[in-house]
Design an enzyme around this catalytic site. Structure first.
Site, mmCIF file in Angstrom:
data_model
loop_
_atom_site.group_PDB
_atom_site.id
_atom_site.type_symbol
_atom_site.label_atom_id
_atom_site.label_comp_id
_atom_site.label_asym_id
_atom_site.label_seq_id
_atom_site.Cartn_x
_atom_site.Cartn_y
_atom_site.Cartn_z
ATOM 1 C CB THR A 1 -5.960 -1.250 3.084
ATOM 2 O OG1 THR A 1 -6.144 -1.824 4.249
ATOM 3 C CG2 THR A 1 -7.275 -1.034 2.546
ATOM 4 C CE LYS B 1 -8.493 -2.522 6.041
ATOM 5 N NZ LYS B 1 -8.745 -2.074 7.391
ATOM 6 C CE LYS C 1 -4.654 3.357 0.824
ATOM 7 N NZ LYS C 1 -4.507 1.875 1.411
#
Length: 297
Positions: free
Chosen positions: A94, A170, A239
């Site tokens: 990711t 995503k 994040k």
């Protein structure tokens, strides 16, 4: 197929093990060699360096963040320098949309193929080959990789020929999961303060209005106060929300809920919860409601 696999964390372990079990020739690399040794006992070949993992048709990276991917790909004897022309790098990490653009350009310039294929699913889904693969790249590369994706996941969604699109999908999905966690935390705090049993409440909600897996999985974790061991840490949650906001800023898309989630994750980390599952942001709603916090930070 001859596959290299780099990054044997909680997700990578299960993915690589399934590729080995399916009969592929799999060379694995991880900074801590013990994780590679565990897979070697299942039939994988441990690599001493990143370069040694890049000798096959495909190399898959499953790493924690942009910095880790950049180090492995662009470093001395990294993926970019070691992968043969026409071989394929599959990034299942990711990562930011911006890094995906850089990877696309760099691999194209090197005569290599690059496919973005992040996945939806927690470590238990990775181990059970039940991930959902979100793929983007050149159609011939995606066709060649179909058996690989079928081995690690239950379904593959091809979203675009432009690789960064998969990374954006995503990130948007992780934003939605974090939104579900926050709203569940607030709802559980509300009914819990009134004396309703949290587990019974989650059973009601998931049996009637919200039957999606995210509600059942995270509702259960929240109701039980089960935040360790983390399937996906709060640090990684922060994040991903930051990466979502960066993509939104680039596209001039206001995302006020994402801004709220960033602050919730920051509050959890400031309170010592970095190691907890990202669903632990739900404990902040209990704290705000004056009924304490469930997490053991």
């Amino acid at each position: 197929m001859d596959i290299g696999f780099i990054g044997l964390g909680k997700m990578g372990q299960g993915m690589a093990a399934n590729l080995v079990s399916a009969g592929n020739t799999v060379t694995v690399y991880n900074r801590s060699a013990a994780k590679a040794d565990a897979l070697a006992r299942q039939g994988a070949t441990p690599a001493r360096t990143v370069a040694e993992a890049c000798g096959g048709d495909v190399v898959i990276t499953m790493l924690a963040d942009d910095a880790a991917v950049e180090d492995v790909v662009f470093g001395d004897q990294g993926v970019l320098a070691s992968l043969a022309p026409d071989a394929t790098h599959v990034s299942s990490s990711t990562i930011s949309v911006e890094l995906s653009k850089r990877l696309t350009a760099a691999h194209t310039a090197a005569g290599q193929q690059y496919v973005a294929a992040p996945v939806f699913g927690r470590p238990e889904a990775a181990a059970a080959a039940k991930l959902f693969v979100i793929a983007a790249g050149a159609p011939p590369a995606l066709e060649m990789l179909a058996p690989v994706f079928d081995t690690i996941g239950q379904r593959t969604f091809v979203v675009s020929e432009q690789q960064p699109a998969a990374n954006l999908v995503k990130l948007s999905g992780n934003f939605l999961i974090a939104s579900v966690i926050e709203s569940l935390g607030e709802a559980v705090a509300l009914v819990g303060k009134a004396g309703v049993d949290p587990l019974h409440y989650i059973d009601i909600i998931t049996s009637t209005l919200f039957g999606a897996p995210a509600y059942a999985t995270y509702g259960g974790l929240i109701a039980r106060g089960e935040f360790e061991p983390a399937g996906f840490t709060a640090t990684l949650g922060l994040k991903d929300i930051r990466l979502t906001l960066a993509a939104a800023e680039e596209l001039a898309v206001p995302m006020p809920v994402a801004s709220l989630l960033r602050d919730r994750f920051l509050a959890l980390l400031a309170d010592g919860g970095a190691h907890l599952d990202w669903s632990a942001i739900a404990t902040l709603a209990r704290r705000d409601a004056g009924v304490g916090s469930d997490h053991p930070a």
